[in-house]
Motif scaffolding. Sequence first.
Motif, PDB file in Angstrom:
ATOM      1  N   GLN A 154      19.974   6.684 -29.086  1.00  0.00           N
ATOM      2  CA  GLN A 154      18.732   6.104 -29.586  1.00  0.00           C
ATOM      3  C   GLN A 154      18.980   5.228 -30.810  1.00  0.00           C
ATOM      4  O   GLN A 154      19.964   5.423 -31.533  1.00  0.00           O
ATOM      5  CB  GLN A 154      17.733   7.206 -29.941  1.00  0.00           C
ATOM      6  N   PRO A 155      18.066   4.303 -31.064  1.00  0.00           N
ATOM      7  CA  PRO A 155      18.188   3.498 -32.293  1.00  0.00           C
ATOM      8  C   PRO A 155      17.964   4.377 -33.534  1.00  0.00           C
ATOM      9  O   PRO A 155      17.297   5.411 -33.466  1.00  0.00           O
ATOM     10  CB  PRO A 155      17.086   2.443 -32.153  1.00  0.00           C
ATOM     11  N   VAL A 156      18.522   3.941 -34.628  1.00  0.00           N
ATOM     12  CA  VAL A 156      18.473   4.691 -35.886  1.00  0.00           C
ATOM     13  C   VAL A 156      17.050   5.105 -36.261  1.00  0.00           C
ATOM     14  O   VAL A 156      16.842   6.227 -36.732  1.00  0.00           O
ATOM     15  CB  VAL A 156      19.092   3.854 -37.033  1.00  0.00           C
ATOM     16  N   ASP A 157      16.092   4.247 -36.041  1.00  0.00           N
ATOM     17  CA  ASP A 157      14.727   4.568 -36.466  1.00  0.00           C
ATOM     18  C   ASP A 157      14.105   5.717 -35.671  1.00  0.00           C
ATOM     19  O   ASP A 157      13.055   6.219 -36.043  1.00  0.00           O
ATOM     20  CB  ASP A 157      13.834   3.328 -36.425  1.00  0.00           C
ATOM     21  N   ARG A 158      14.772   6.185 -34.615  1.00  0.00           N
ATOM     22  CA  ARG A 158      14.257   7.312 -33.827  1.00  0.00           C
ATOM     23  C   ARG A 158      15.035   8.602 -34.087  1.00  0.00           C
ATOM     24  O   ARG A 158      14.720   9.637 -33.499  1.00  0.00           O
ATOM     25  CB  ARG A 158      14.278   6.955 -32.343  1.00  0.00           C
ATOM     26  N   TRP A 159      16.045   8.543 -34.959  1.00  0.00           N
ATOM     27  CA  TRP A 159      16.816   9.741 -35.262  1.00  0.00           C
ATOM     28  C   TRP A 159      16.002  10.714 -36.101  1.00  0.00           C
ATOM     29  O   TRP A 159      15.283  10.316 -37.017  1.00  0.00           O
ATOM     30  CB  TRP A 159      18.069   9.400 -36.049  1.00  0.00           C
ATOM     31  N   ILE A 165      24.578  11.378 -41.916  1.00  0.00           N
ATOM     32  CA  ILE A 165      25.386  12.156 -40.953  1.00  0.00           C
ATOM     33  C   ILE A 165      25.331  11.474 -39.588  1.00  0.00           C
ATOM     34  O   ILE A 165      26.355  11.329 -38.907  1.00  0.00           O
ATOM     35  CB  ILE A 165      24.858  13.600 -40.867  1.00  0.00           C
ATOM     36  N   GLY A 166      24.145  11.053 -39.159  1.00  0.00           N
ATOM     37  CA  GLY A 166      24.008  10.363 -37.877  1.00  0.00           C
ATOM     38  C   GLY A 166      24.842   9.089 -37.821  1.00  0.00           C
ATOM     39  O   GLY A 166      25.453   8.792 -36.796  1.00  0.00           O
TER      40      GLY A 166
END
Length: 175
Positions: A154-159, A165-166
């Motif tokens: 997923q894109p970063v904004d959905r983590w 860490i991600g």
Amino acid sequence: MNPAHVGHLARRFFGSLRPGPPAADDEAWAESHLNSGQRVLWRRLSNPDRRHGVAVARAVADELGERATDPVVAAALLHDSGKVVSGFGTFSRVGATLLWGVVDHAKATEWRDHDRSLLRRLGQYRLHPELGGDLLDEVSSDPLTAAWAREHHQPVDRWTVDREIGAVLKACDDD
């Protein structure tokens, strides 16, 4: 698909043709970071997926040092655990990977429940992040570990995992 990604996929493909599991010391290191249920799931992964998981986890541990807790290392080791559901081998995965950008989430969800085995397995492969998160929940994984399996494409904004860490997990996975 950008050239760097094509290169990464080619390296993964040719690396997957190498026989055998990870080295014994890598297996022992990996299993030392997993709970008993995760170890069962780990052993279900294909040899190439276990070798890839160890490479990702070792890189994450090097990058994060003491912040590479067991849940973080387990996330790196088991991020692709949902791939066991489809049962695809190397050559089937090549075709499924090529379809990745064409088959959206809705279509994959429809296929996952299809009567035809091939479509069902393609849907399962496409949905491996969600399926992996579910498998990790079933074996009492830390929420971070299960979340990363669900979110690693997923894109970063959905983590929901810690962004720093991600970002390290993503950079070390490079897929």
